[in-house]
Scaffold this active site. Structure first.
Site, PDB file in Angstrom:
ATOM      1  N   TYR A   1     -10.993  -6.729  10.061  1.00  0.00           N
ATOM      2  CA  TYR A   1     -12.414  -6.969   9.372  1.00  0.00           C
ATOM      3  C   TYR A   1     -12.776  -7.886   7.947  1.00  0.00           C
ATOM      4  CZ  TYR A   1      -9.565  -3.782   6.872  1.00  0.00           C
ATOM      5  OH  TYR A   1      -8.347  -2.832   6.541  1.00  0.00           O
TER       6      TYR A   1
ATOM      7  N   ARG B   1      -3.385   4.730  -2.076  1.00  0.00           N
ATOM      8  CA  ARG B   1      -3.092   3.836  -1.431  1.00  0.00           C
ATOM      9  C   ARG B   1      -2.956   2.506  -2.655  1.00  0.00           C
ATOM     10  NH1 ARG B   1      -5.683   0.126   2.439  1.00  0.00           N
ATOM     11  NH2 ARG B   1      -6.890  -1.330   1.921  1.00  0.00           N
TER      12      ARG B   1
ATOM     13  N   HIS C   1       0.951  -1.216  -0.205  1.00  0.00           N
ATOM     14  CA  HIS C   1       0.394   0.302   0.151  1.00  0.00           C
ATOM     15  C   HIS C   1       0.714   0.844  -0.181  1.00  0.00           C
ATOM     16  CE1 HIS C   1      -3.380  -2.345   1.762  1.00  0.00           C
ATOM     17  NE2 HIS C   1      -3.518  -2.160   0.349  1.00  0.00           N
ATOM     18  N   ALA C   2       0.385   2.127  -0.974  1.00  0.00           N
ATOM     19  CA  ALA C   2       1.101   2.940  -1.143  1.00  0.00           C
ATOM     20  C   ALA C   2       2.047   4.207   0.072  1.00  0.00           C
ATOM     21  CB  ALA C   2       1.206   4.209  -2.727  1.00  0.00           C
ATOM     22  N   ARG C   3       0.752   4.477   0.352  1.00  0.00           N
ATOM     23  CA  ARG C   3       0.992   5.920   1.049  1.00  0.00           C
ATOM     24  C   ARG C   3       1.220   4.885   3.189  1.00  0.00           C
ATOM     25  NH1 ARG C   3      -5.748   5.993   2.166  1.00  0.00           N
ATOM     26  NH2 ARG C   3      -6.259   4.157   3.345  1.00  0.00           N
ATOM     27  N   GLU C   4       1.778   3.959   2.888  1.00  0.00           N
ATOM     28  CA  GLU C   4       2.133   3.178   4.314  1.00  0.00           C
ATOM     29  C   GLU C   4       3.773   2.750   4.438  1.00  0.00           C
ATOM     30  OE1 GLU C   4       0.295  -0.478   4.623  1.00  0.00           O
ATOM     31  OE2 GLU C   4      -1.879   0.270   4.039  1.00  0.00           O
TER      32      GLU C   4
ATOM     33  N   ASN D   1      -3.290  -5.006  -2.072  1.00  0.00           N
ATOM     34  CA  ASN D   1      -4.652  -6.283  -1.008  1.00  0.00           C
ATOM     35  C   ASN D   1      -5.494  -6.942  -1.090  1.00  0.00           C
ATOM     36  OD1 ASN D   1      -3.196  -8.057   0.454  1.00  0.00           O
ATOM     37  ND2 ASN D   1      -3.697  -6.662   2.228  1.00  0.00           N
ATOM     38  N   ARG D   2      -6.180  -6.146  -2.571  1.00  0.00           N
ATOM     39  CA  ARG D   2      -7.410  -7.265  -2.467  1.00  0.00           C
ATOM     40  C   ARG D   2      -7.302  -7.905  -3.826  1.00  0.00           C
ATOM     41  NH1 ARG D   2      -7.965  -5.722   1.837  1.00  0.00           N
ATOM     42  NH2 ARG D   2      -9.116  -4.380   2.774  1.00  0.00           N
TER      43      ARG D   2
ATOM     44  N   GLU E   1       1.027  -4.712  11.446  1.00  0.00           N
ATOM     45  CA  GLU E   1       0.061  -2.979  10.800  1.00  0.00           C
ATOM     46  C   GLU E   1       1.123  -2.543  11.762  1.00  0.00           C
ATOM     47  OE1 GLU E   1      -2.398  -2.190   8.573  1.00  0.00           O
ATOM     48  OE2 GLU E   1      -3.260  -3.788   8.151  1.00  0.00           O
TER      49      GLU E   1
ATOM     50  N   HIS F   1       2.410  -3.365   6.132  1.00  0.00           N
ATOM     51  CA  HIS F   1       1.353  -2.727   6.473  1.00  0.00           C
ATOM     52  C   HIS F   1       1.486  -1.233   7.576  1.00  0.00           C
ATOM     53  CE1 HIS F   1      -0.898  -3.881   2.809  1.00  0.00           C
ATOM     54  NE2 HIS F   1      -0.522  -4.838   3.026  1.00  0.00           N
ATOM     55  N   SER F   2       0.649  -0.696   7.067  1.00  0.00           N
ATOM     56  CA  SER F   2       0.297   0.262   8.654  1.00  0.00           C
ATOM     57  C   SER F   2      -0.654   0.706   8.460  1.00  0.00           C
ATOM     58  CB  SER F   2       1.233   1.024   8.921  1.00  0.00           C
ATOM     59  OG  SER F   2       1.182   2.060   7.731  1.00  0.00           O
ATOM     60  N   TYR F   3      -1.584   1.169   9.487  1.00  0.00           N
ATOM     61  CA  TYR F   3      -1.232   1.376  10.541  1.00  0.00           C
ATOM     62  C   TYR F   3      -2.407   0.702  11.427  1.00  0.00           C
ATOM     63  CZ  TYR F   3      -4.519   5.385  10.698  1.00  0.00           C
ATOM     64  OH  TYR F   3      -5.699   5.683  10.491  1.00  0.00           O
TER      65      TYR F   3
HETATM   66  O1  0X9 Z   1      -7.140  -3.509   4.493  1.00  0.00           O
HETATM   67  C1  0X9 Z   1      -5.945  -4.165   4.308  1.00  0.00           C
HETATM   68  O2  0X9 Z   1      -6.061  -4.015   3.011  1.00  0.00           O
HETATM   69  C2  0X9 Z   1      -4.967  -4.128   5.721  1.00  0.00           C
HETATM   70  N1  0X9 Z   1      -4.823  -3.135   6.107  1.00  0.00           N
HETATM   71  S1  0X9 Z   1      -4.811  -1.669   5.737  1.00  0.00           S
HETATM   72  O3  0X9 Z   1      -4.179  -0.418   6.512  1.00  0.00           O
HETATM   73  N2  0X9 Z   1      -2.863  -1.932   5.651  1.00  0.00           N
HETATM   74  O4  0X9 Z   1      -4.970  -1.413   4.623  1.00  0.00           O
HETATM   75  C3  0X9 Z   1      -5.369  -4.881   6.139  1.00  0.00           C
HETATM   76  C4  0X9 Z   1      -5.326  -6.630   6.106  1.00  0.00           C
HETATM   77  C5  0X9 Z   1      -5.522  -8.103   6.777  1.00  0.00           C
HETATM   78  N3  0X9 Z   1      -6.599  -8.558   6.308  1.00  0.00           N
HETATM   79  C6  0X9 Z   1      -7.933  -7.933   6.784  1.00  0.00           C
HETATM   80  N4  0X9 Z   1      -8.168  -7.990   8.124  1.00  0.00           N
HETATM   81  N5  0X9 Z   1      -8.499  -9.325   6.842  1.00  0.00           N
HETATM   82 ZN    ZN Z   2      -1.758  -1.861   3.258  1.00  0.00          ZN
END
Ligand code: 0X9
Ligand code: ZN
Length: 418
Positions: free
Chosen positions: A356, A232, A174-177, A249-250, A379, A302-304
């Site tokens: 989540y 991001r 993720h770019a902003r991290e 990350n999706r 994170e 990742h952060s945060y």
């Molecule tokens: O949402 C994300 O991709 C990650 N958090 S972030 O703030 N760095 O973007 C968390 C991904 C971990 N997976 C779950 N929490 N389900």
């Molecule tokens: Zn991230």
């Protein structure tokens, strides 16, 4: 650097406190408030910027950056359902200005681990580390971004080729991290520096091979330094849309396209048109699968929020992996070791239930598709004071404590696999 190029033009005459972007921390108290927050994500697309996303639990706040012209309306929206909020950052632009490096780099000087670095400097770092530790480290290009930038990786091995079990670390997806490439470079250097002198580092490098990608999304990272500090996603072109980028990350090819991943091209969690549509994801995952190594650990930094998260990410109701107890035991060791340095507290647990649900995440792919038992998404700092705008004086402390955490995890794995 501005929050957003166009907005900065629009804000030329708006200098008073009241005209500043703010980040609000929203504290849901029950299920219906959580639901409402989740619905805002799609409804307010493009109007606000989610720094964190609505959680599965009421334990966690949701941090949202709001432009000045929308602030009153947004507050009204929250108040209409009784959602409590506090001001996390009163003047985002001022904090960006404070936390953005303005320095000239002395190319001949030693690499400075206490500041944020540009893409070019990170590229140079991979070359320099490989040269400095030439008997242990090999640098190679693991992928090419959609804008044509090299994504470099380091392969560390202390003897034998591909005969050891392996560990994968990645930062900057993720770019902003910004703290994540900085930390991956720090912990990599520490491990190498300590090899041969410190018994833990020596044993770890004698037991495992490492593959390390400090900056997995270079296009996005460059964009955060030139145009939009809060970007991001990747920077790929979405057909038929002016909105660029996919949330890498999706986009991972495991359980792609389920919960917590948007189908909207403008959303910051856009899943992409297909799984692994992004070369940043497709090429790194393919390389790992083809690398002829047995991975026992995969960590995507990742952060945060200070979290140490294990599978599953894609669903909070999926039956947890049978390795769950081992995941927890190793996480506990990691976060305790981390805390022992400066007292920084991390929460650990299965991703979706702790934070989540999000599908197409690296952590699930690393676990099930790559087969790395100890697959985590970590994170890093902080816990919501500065968020992505973590001041540079926290880079080294983050590196020092994170090094202790990964060392403890690796020691756990040495005991299990040696
Ligand atoms: O949402 C994300 O991709 C990650 N958090 S972030 O703030 N760095 O973007 C968390 C991904 C971990 N997976 C779950 N929490 N389900
Ligand atoms: Zn991230």
């Amino acid at each position: 650097m501005k929050i957003f190029f166009l907005w900065s033009l629009g804000s030329l005459s708006a200098n008073s406190q009241g005209d500043r972007y703010k980040t609000l921390s929203i504290h849901p108290r029950d299920e219906s408030q959580l639901k409402f927050l989740s619905s805002l994500e799609s409804e307010l697309e493009g109007k606000v910027n989610f720094w964190t996303y609505p959680s599965t639990t009421t334990q966690r706040s949701t941090d949202i950056m709001v432009p000045p012209q929308f602030l009153d309306e947004f507050k009204g929206l929250l108040e209409s359902v009784g959602l409590e909020f506090s001001i996390m950052i009163n003047d985002v632009q001022a904090l960006i200005d404070e936390t953005t490096p303005s320095r000239s780099i002395d190319a001949a000087a030693d690499f400075d681990y206490s500041v944020y670095h540009t893409y070019d400097e990170i590229q140079q770092w991979t070359a320099d580390i490989a040269a400095q530790y030439s008997s242990l480290v090999e640098r190679f290009q693991i992928a090419e971004s959609s804008e044509g930038r090299q994504i470099n990786a380091l392969r560390i091995r202390t003897g034998g080729f591909g005969t050891k079990k392996a560990v994968y670390w990645q930062g900057g997806l993720h770019a902003r991290e910004w703290i994540t490439p900085a930390t991956v470079m720090y912990i990599t250097n520490k491990l190498l520096e300590n090899y041969g002198t410190d018994s833990d580092a020596t044993e770890i490098l004698n037991t495992f091979d490492f593959v390390i990608v400090p900056l997995a999304n270079p296009d996005g990272y460059v964009y955060t330094m030139t145009d939009d500090r809060m970007w991001r996603k990747t920077r790929s072109v979405n057909s038929g849309s002016a909105c660029r980028g996919v949330d890498p990350n999706r986009n991972y090819p495991y359980q792609w396209g389920g919960q917590g991943a948007s189908t909207s091209k403008c959303a910051s969690t856009y899943r992409g048109p297909n799984q692994a549509s992004e070369p940043e994801v497709a090429e790194t995952t393919q390389w790992l699968l083809d690398s002829n190594q047995e991975y026992v650990s995969f960590i995507d930094f990742h952060s945060y929020s200070q979290l140490w998260l294990a599978p599953w990410s894609y669903s909070a109701s999926a039956i947890l992996p049978q390795e769950k107890d081992d995941h927890d035991a190793a996480s506990a060791k990691a976060v305790n070791a981390l805390k022992s340095v400066y007292g920084t507290t991390y929460t650990y647990g299965p991703s979706a239930r702790t934070l989540y649900a999000a599908s197409g995440c690296s952590v699930d792919w690393g676990f099930r598709s790559l087969g790395a038992k100890y697959s985590y998404v970590v994170e890093l700092r902080d816990d919501g004071t500065y968020g992505f705008l973590l001041p540079e004086n926290q880079i080294l402390p983050t590196g020092v404590e994170t090094y202790e955490a990964v060392k403890a995890l690796c020691q756990h794995m040495v005991e299990e696999y040696n």
